[in-house]
Design an enzyme around this catalytic site. Structure first.
Site, PDB file in Angstrom:
ATOM      1  N   LYS A  12      -6.233  35.473  -6.294  1.00  0.00           N
ATOM      2  CA  LYS A  12      -7.459  35.817  -7.029  1.00  0.00           C
ATOM      3  C   LYS A  12      -8.638  35.124  -6.362  1.00  0.00           C
ATOM      4  CE  LYS A  12      -9.626  34.136 -10.704  1.00  0.00           C
ATOM      5  NZ  LYS A  12     -11.011  34.372 -10.242  1.00  0.00           N
ATOM      6  N   GLU A  33      -6.790  21.707  -4.823  1.00  0.00           N
ATOM      7  CA  GLU A  33      -7.822  21.369  -3.825  1.00  0.00           C
ATOM      8  C   GLU A  33      -9.151  21.396  -4.561  1.00  0.00           C
ATOM      9  OE1 GLU A  33      -7.380  20.514  -0.792  1.00  0.00           O
ATOM     10  OE2 GLU A  33      -5.555  21.444  -0.023  1.00  0.00           O
ATOM     11  N   CYS A  52     -16.639  21.675   0.396  1.00  0.00           N
ATOM     12  CA  CYS A  52     -16.022  20.639  -0.441  1.00  0.00           C
ATOM     13  C   CYS A  52     -16.000  19.278   0.235  1.00  0.00           C
ATOM     14  CB  CYS A  52     -14.615  21.063  -0.818  1.00  0.00           C
ATOM     15  SG  CYS A  52     -13.605  21.436   0.614  1.00  0.00           S
ATOM     16  N   GLU A 106     -20.642  15.973  -8.028  1.00  0.00           N
ATOM     17  CA  GLU A 106     -20.723  16.919  -6.920  1.00  0.00           C
ATOM     18  C   GLU A 106     -21.810  17.951  -7.208  1.00  0.00           C
ATOM     19  OE1 GLU A 106     -17.646  19.934  -6.548  1.00  0.00           O
ATOM     20  OE2 GLU A 106     -17.485  19.453  -4.426  1.00  0.00           O
TER      21      GLU A 106
HETATM   22  P1  NAD Z   1     -14.593  26.920 -10.230  1.00  0.00           P
HETATM   23  O1  NAD Z   1     -13.656  25.854 -10.632  1.00  0.00           O
HETATM   24  O2  NAD Z   1     -15.702  27.274 -11.138  1.00  0.00           O
HETATM   25  O3  NAD Z   1     -13.805  28.286  -9.956  1.00  0.00           O
HETATM   26  C1  NAD Z   1     -12.750  28.370  -9.029  1.00  0.00           C
HETATM   27  C2  NAD Z   1     -11.840  29.517  -9.400  1.00  0.00           C
HETATM   28  O4  NAD Z   1     -11.229  29.243 -10.657  1.00  0.00           O
HETATM   29  C3  NAD Z   1     -12.522  30.871  -9.537  1.00  0.00           C
HETATM   30  O5  NAD Z   1     -11.717  31.846  -8.933  1.00  0.00           O
HETATM   31  C4  NAD Z   1     -12.584  31.069 -11.052  1.00  0.00           C
HETATM   32  O6  NAD Z   1     -12.570  32.429 -11.439  1.00  0.00           O
HETATM   33  C5  NAD Z   1     -11.313  30.390 -11.490  1.00  0.00           C
HETATM   34  N1  NAD Z   1     -11.295  29.925 -12.891  1.00  0.00           N
HETATM   35  C6  NAD Z   1     -12.344  29.662 -13.698  1.00  0.00           C
HETATM   36  N2  NAD Z   1     -11.905  29.230 -14.894  1.00  0.00           N
HETATM   37  C7  NAD Z   1     -10.552  29.199 -14.830  1.00  0.00           C
HETATM   38  C8  NAD Z   1      -9.534  28.821 -15.735  1.00  0.00           C
HETATM   39  N3  NAD Z   1      -9.808  28.373 -16.964  1.00  0.00           N
HETATM   40  N4  NAD Z   1      -8.242  28.902 -15.327  1.00  0.00           N
HETATM   41  C9  NAD Z   1      -7.933  29.330 -14.077  1.00  0.00           C
HETATM   42  N5  NAD Z   1      -8.867  29.718 -13.169  1.00  0.00           N
HETATM   43  C10 NAD Z   1     -10.157  29.653 -13.544  1.00  0.00           C
HETATM   44  O7  NAD Z   1     -15.153  26.489  -8.797  1.00  0.00           O
HETATM   45  P2  NAD Z   1     -16.251  27.232  -7.916  1.00  0.00           P
HETATM   46  O8  NAD Z   1     -17.591  26.987  -8.497  1.00  0.00           O
HETATM   47  O9  NAD Z   1     -15.801  28.612  -7.654  1.00  0.00           O
HETATM   48  O10 NAD Z   1     -16.115  26.441  -6.535  1.00  0.00           O
HETATM   49  C11 NAD Z   1     -16.765  25.255  -6.238  1.00  0.00           C
HETATM   50  C12 NAD Z   1     -15.795  24.095  -6.346  1.00  0.00           C
HETATM   51  O11 NAD Z   1     -14.684  24.291  -5.478  1.00  0.00           O
HETATM   52  C13 NAD Z   1     -16.420  22.795  -5.898  1.00  0.00           C
HETATM   53  O12 NAD Z   1     -16.051  21.796  -6.799  1.00  0.00           O
HETATM   54  C14 NAD Z   1     -15.791  22.550  -4.539  1.00  0.00           C
HETATM   55  O13 NAD Z   1     -15.755  21.211  -4.131  1.00  0.00           O
HETATM   56  C15 NAD Z   1     -14.424  23.099  -4.750  1.00  0.00           C
HETATM   57  N6  NAD Z   1     -13.780  23.373  -3.463  1.00  0.00           N
HETATM   58  C16 NAD Z   1     -12.739  22.581  -3.069  1.00  0.00           C
HETATM   59  C17 NAD Z   1     -12.133  22.787  -1.825  1.00  0.00           C
HETATM   60  C18 NAD Z   1     -10.990  21.923  -1.349  1.00  0.00           C
HETATM   61  O14 NAD Z   1     -10.292  22.330  -0.442  1.00  0.00           O
HETATM   62  N7  NAD Z   1     -10.776  20.749  -1.910  1.00  0.00           N
HETATM   63  C19 NAD Z   1     -12.590  23.818  -1.002  1.00  0.00           C
HETATM   64  C20 NAD Z   1     -13.668  24.584  -1.440  1.00  0.00           C
HETATM   65  C21 NAD Z   1     -14.240  24.373  -2.675  1.00  0.00           C
END
Ligand code: NAD
Length: 479
Positions: free
Chosen positions: A172, A247, A281, A380
């Site tokens: 997803k 992650e 990230c 962050e």
């Molecule tokens: P987010 O947590 O808002 O969303 C990530 C994903 O989770 C999306 O696909 C979203 O639809 C889904 N989601 C939302 N609510 C959910 C739930 N209750 N249960 C399951 N899935 C759900 O994050 P974002 O805003 O899309 O991304 C930014 C974040 O991602 C930042 O914190 C960034 O640091 C992190 N990130 C981490 C890495 C890594 O490798 N550590 C890499 C890239 C981004």
């Protein structure tokens, strides 16, 4: 543009009847309206992936490898078109998005090379007459939930090792960037994958929750924020104890000592830092500079931050380096941090607001000496905002760097290799860059500590996370 769900090698409308509208963050036009999966759509994807698992797990390594290499070739061929879909949806400059597509192709080839190297172990014990055989087996149906900042990289990290190991997959993408992944669906069919091995469901957190709590899924690999990661782990634990790789976010530190190669460090901490509009990230968003060079270093950094604005613009245009942030919500979130910093009286060296009239552009921003307990310093922001503090001793630098709830990455800039090794050993982070930021590499594990999650992706570690060991003890009957 594909807008439906990709399940069992077919594009199907969402049974939920729900849709998500994707808007271009550069000109605010509607790019597309895509189908958004509900619970029953996720169930369909799990059924397709479960059925496929029965034969995929027994498909020969040579055949798995052939299909993965074929898909890699197709991704390379279509990289420009795939990248454009990312650019339209979340504003990544074309060159960055295209690099992401080629990286996916590399990962597919790398893990295709692992399919015939999944050896086991044998522990013979002639005295006891028992031979213990350890083999490594795929887990079953695995799922990935991703953030929007580098979608092809997340497909690479998750799907490539999983299918190489004999699992089937449901991915997803974020609701902000599903278009590039959907276009991959066509290539999966063209490459000749059997139906159900790779599935893409678009959707919001609702579909993510369904995946995380589904009894038919053996593992979930999540890339996203720490808050959502926690919800994913709770859902995994309270359903079938599926294993998780998380992650998550970061607030990584870069430490610049006064013996650093200054021009080189400035390059990494300006253009390197602002890559993908700092929607990265592992970005080192806390800069710790030794007090002896702090003033001159920060003045030069300011000039470089300001110069980058000359390369801001239409992310679809060649030569653009700084694109808009992904969408209105992300823009407003960043502005909220900046407003709060202003209210607290935190010194602003440069930036601090919107750039231009059109598009969600944020000025590259430097905050000086934010208090250690300020939100800007601790949380962050996921945008082009750098917090700078100065330190006197090496010990103080390490303490400052480790004073965070996160533990994803860190960087050390120094010409002294002994110091570099000493300090990197003290830093509580999953990856440390010396004289550079952390750039994930196909061959080595990437992942975090503390609030940045756990589990590793890439390299052999990434492959092992999609395998379970099985021990078979064989008793040789005495004559
Ligand atoms: P987010 O947590 O808002 O969303 C990530 C994903 O989770 C999306 O696909 C979203 O639809 C889904 N989601 C939302 N609510 C959910 C739930 N209750 N249960 C399951 N899935 C759900 O994050 P974002 O805003 O899309 O991304 C930014 C974040 O991602 C930042 O914190 C960034 O640091 C992190 N990130 C981490 C890495 C890594 O490798 N550590 C890499 C890239 C981004």
């Amino acid at each position: 543009m594909e807008t439906k769900l990709f399940i069992g090698n077919k594009f199907v409308p969402a049974r939920s009847g729900e849709t998500v509208t994707i808007k271009n963050p550069y000109d605010h036009s509607v790019v597309s309206t895509v189908h958004s999966a509900g619970a029953s759509d996720v169930d369909d994807a799990v059924s397709a992936a479960s059925a496929a698992f029965k034969t995929w797990r027994r498909t020969s390594p040579a055949e798995r490898s052939r299909l993965m290499n074929r898909l890699a070739d197709l991704v390379d061929e279509k990289a420009t078109a795939l990248a454009r879909l990312e650019t339209l949806a979340m504003g990544a400059p074309a060159v960055i998005a295209k690099h992401g597509a080629h990286t996916l192709a590399q990962y597919l080839r790398y893990y295709a090379g692992w399919t015939d190297k999944l050896a086991g172990e044998l522990f013979p014990d002639a005295d006891e007459g028992v031979y213990r055989l350890v083999s490594y087996e795929p887990l079953g149906v695995c799922a990935g939930i991703a953030a929007w900042n580098a979608t092809f990289l997340f497909v690479a990290w998750k799907i490539a090792p999983a299918i190489a190991a004999g699992n089937t997959f449901i991915f997803k993408a974020s609701e902000k960037s599903p278009l590039g992944v959907l276009a991959l669906g066509k290539l999966v069919v063209e490459a000749g994958f059997p139906p159900g091995v790779i599935n893409f469901v678009n959707g919001t957190g609702e579909a993510g929750q369904r995946l995380a709590s589904h009894l038919g899924i053996a593992k979930i690999s999540f890339t996203g924020s720490t808050e959502t990661g926690r919800l994913v782990q709770i859902a995994a634990a309270s359903s079938n104890l599926k294993r998780c790789t998380l992650e998550l976010g970061g607030k990584s530190a870069a430490i610049v000592f006064d013996d650093a190669y200054i021009d080189d460090a400035l390059g990494h901490l300006s253009d390197g830092f602002l890559f993908n509009t700092t929607q990265v990230c592992a970005a080192t968003t806390r800069l710790l500079v030794q007090d002896t060079i702090a003033d001159s270093f920060v003045t030069k950094l300011k000039d470089r931050f300001e110069a980058v604005l000359a390369r801001a613009g239409d992310p679809d245009a060649p030569g653009t380096f700084l694109g808009p942030v992904a969408d209105e919500a992300q823009f407003n979130r960043i502005m909220g941090f900046l407003e709060q910093a202003a209210k607290q009286g935190i010194q602003l060296l440069t930036g601090g607001g919107r750039h231009g009239e059109q598009g969600y552009f944020v000025q590259p921003t430097i905050l000086i000496d934010p208090p250690l307990d300020s939100v800007a310093y601790r949380e962050e922001i996921f945008g082009p905002v750098l917090c700078v503090r100065r330190f006197h001793t090496e010990e103080e630098a390490v303490d400052l760097a480790n004073d965070t709830t996160y533990g994803l990455a860190a960087a050390v800039y120094t010409a002294d290799i002994s110091r570099a090794l000493r300090v990197s050993g003290e830093l509580r982070a999953g990856s440390v860059g010396i004289n550079q930021g952390v750039v994930p590499d196909i061959r080595v594990p990437f992942g975090g500590l503390k609030g940045s999650g756990y589990g590793r992706e890439s390299g052999r570690a990434g492959l092992l996370s999609y395998l379970d060991s099985k021990t078979v003890s064989i008793r040789a009957i005495a004559r």
